[in-house]
Motif scaffolding. Structure first.
Motif, PDB file in Angstrom:
ATOM      1  N   ASN A  73      54.909  15.678  23.176  1.00 61.78           N
ATOM      2  CA  ASN A  73      55.864  16.674  23.687  1.00 61.78           C
ATOM      3  C   ASN A  73      55.344  17.356  24.949  1.00 61.78           C
ATOM      4  OD1 ASN A  73      57.577  16.081  21.598  1.00 61.78           O
ATOM      5  ND2 ASN A  73      56.894  17.786  20.299  1.00 61.78           N
ATOM      6  N   TRP A  74      54.021  17.614  24.990  1.00 61.20           N
ATOM      7  CA  TRP A  74      53.449  18.295  26.135  1.00 61.20           C
ATOM      8  C   TRP A  74      53.404  17.384  27.366  1.00 61.20           C
ATOM      9  CZ3 TRP A  74      52.834  22.486  28.580  1.00 61.20           C
ATOM     10  CH2 TRP A  74      51.819  22.652  29.529  1.00 61.20           C
ATOM     11  N   SER A 109      57.019  16.460  28.703  1.00 66.35           N
ATOM     12  CA  SER A 109      57.973  17.542  28.994  1.00 66.35           C
ATOM     13  C   SER A 109      58.041  17.823  30.494  1.00 66.35           C
ATOM     14  CB  SER A 109      57.556  18.812  28.251  1.00 66.35           C
ATOM     15  OG  SER A 109      56.296  19.273  28.688  1.00 66.35           O
TER      16      SER A 109
END
Length: 210
Positions: A206-207, A210
């Protein structure tokens, strides 16, 4: 069953485990919530940093040390060239450079840019750390001008070490890499082991995406 505590640099450990096809369990450690509330993890690492592993009666911290343990305990493997292999010196150098010269420096740059008060985000120490990262990156670039991977023609655990550090610099510090480094990172991302590790590490995925 090997238990990996925490992502962050724990991604290196998960990636290596996937490359070695070893079974493991990833146990989340929420540093933002505060490890003081996580008694199980503090029994593993009372210093409260990640990653850590538990493998039977063995507990270890520090991602590169964990990698060396796994390679030694569950090898031999082509991911770790032996001492008599001509690739061994480069392998050793870049396995450790990935943390000592690259990731450790970017960690402090990232902290300054994202956590420090606004007037301290471009402080002397952050600039020094970025200078260390940039100078050590020159060794990576030179190696990639000679060979596709850190130890030569074959992918090894040294690429897990360095590859994580470069991704960290890209995402956490907004570092802009040249074409040589970008092509290398693309080769690493295309690996099935990397893809499986990213699928397992939800916070990292996700990091980074993103």
């Amino acid at each position: 069953m090997i238990t990996v505590f925490g992502e962050g640099r724990g991604f290196r450990v998960v990636w290596l485990l996937e490359e070695m096809r070893l079974p493991y369990r990833l146990r989340d450690v929420d540093l933002l919530a505060g490890v003081e509330h996580d008694s199980e993890f503090l029994q593993i690492n009372p210093s409260g940093f990640i990653p850590a592993i538990r493998d039977g009666d063995v507990t270890m911290v520090e991602s590169i040390a964990i990698m060396e343990y796994l390679l030694g305990r569950y090898g031999p493997t082509a991911l770790a060239p032996g001492p008599l292999d001509e690739a061994f010196p480069s392998y050793q150098q870049f396995l450790h450079l990935g943390e000592a010269g690259l990731a450790a420096s970017i960690y402090f740059v990232s902290g300054a840019r994202h956590i420090a008060p606004e007037n301290e985000r471009d402080n002397w120490s952050a600039r020094q750390a970025m200078g260390v990262f940039t100078s050590r990156l020159a060794l990576v670039t030179r190696q990639l001008e000679r060979a596709p991977y850190m130890a030569g023609d074959a992918f090894t655990a040294a690429d897990v070490s360095v590859g994580y550090a470069l991704e960290m610099a890209r995402k956490n510090a907004g570092f802009e890499f040249g074409g040589t480094e970008q092509a290398y990172m693309a080769r690493l991302r295309a690996r099935e082991g990397y893809q499986r590790a990213l699928a397992a590490c939800h916070a990292t995925r996700n990091w980074w995406t993103s």
